[in-house]
Design an enzyme around this catalytic site. Sequence first.
Site, PDB file in Angstrom:
ATOM      1  N   TYR A 202      -2.207  -0.912  10.402  1.00 40.37           N
ATOM      2  CA  TYR A 202      -1.964  -1.010   9.060  1.00 40.37           C
ATOM      3  C   TYR A 202      -0.824  -0.488   8.229  1.00 40.37           C
ATOM      4  CZ  TYR A 202      -3.433  -1.785   4.222  1.00 40.37           C
ATOM      5  OH  TYR A 202      -3.495  -2.215   2.831  1.00 40.37           O
TER       6      TYR A 202
ATOM      7  N   SER B 183       0.701  -1.287  -0.053  1.00 44.27           N
ATOM      8  CA  SER B 183      -0.075  -0.051  -0.198  1.00 44.27           C
ATOM      9  C   SER B 183       0.957   1.351  -0.023  1.00 44.27           C
ATOM     10  CB  SER B 183      -0.859  -0.291   1.254  1.00 44.27           C
ATOM     11  OG  SER B 183      -1.384   1.392   1.359  1.00 44.27           O
TER      12      SER B 183
END
EC number: 1.1.1.300
Length: 302
Positions: A188, A175
């Site tokens: 995350y 990501s």
Amino acid sequence: MIWKWLGALLLFPVQMVYLVVKAAVCAVLPPKLRDLSGESVLITGGGRGIGRHLAREFARRGARKIILWGRTEKCLKETTEEIRMMGTECHYFICDVGNREEVYRQAKAVREKVGDITILVNNAAVVHGKSLMDSDDDALLKSQHINTLGQFWTTKAFLPRMLELQNGHIVCLNSVLALSAIPGAIDYCTSKASSFAFMESLTLGLLDCPGVNATTVLPFHTSTEMFQGMRIRFPNLFPPLKPETVARRTVEAVQMNQAFLLLPWTMHVLVILKSILPQAALEEIHKFSGSYTCMNTFKGRT
């Protein structure tokens, strides 16, 4: 000896110019894509979201076998049936990649039932979606075990055989938050940053391993259930990526043997800005773009 070092020093900038020009030419000319017809692809988190689209894309591009790992049998079964309807051999195994013993056990089962894996796609991930002080300790550990350590276990399970065969590819669906963190997703962002470092180190470590390569994909916010409720301030200017687009570009990157892929290309600007702007300016960009508060409406998977 001194002449040898001097020659290497003079040759280095020439090599850099050559590689930059070569990359520019390759970006313009149609690339030669790797044939996937003999490849067996294992996708973690393959039952839904980007994982399901990856399975479709690999099948569409001719992969010989597709193996899906995940924790939800219903999703895995649905995706497996869909891929088989496309004419591609597909199998699924229930596996929590955050559980080391389970990964090694299921990897052995895959080899016995299906055969060798030549493309491993580490796609499985979870997001807790809370600040540090609001986060449950077990939820924080779960994010690190699945998003980061899971890649250690899956790679250790399948990479040795790839090295023996001199044929393999390790893929990481990462990501852009690995490079630019946001509040409200501390679990995350941390796990993805660790995962990115893992892949950087692994990619360099494979330079002297013929036939075995690695690809890391760093997409912007993608419209999947996992980040349901996340809101960007200017969605028309920065629209979320479609999961099928991320899947298509990921498989293309594997076929082109591209080491790192940022999606969309404008994310390269973000990397440059982080390198040259002072922290105060970066904080104002976060506030202006809405990334400072984008997780306030986060719901996640229901």
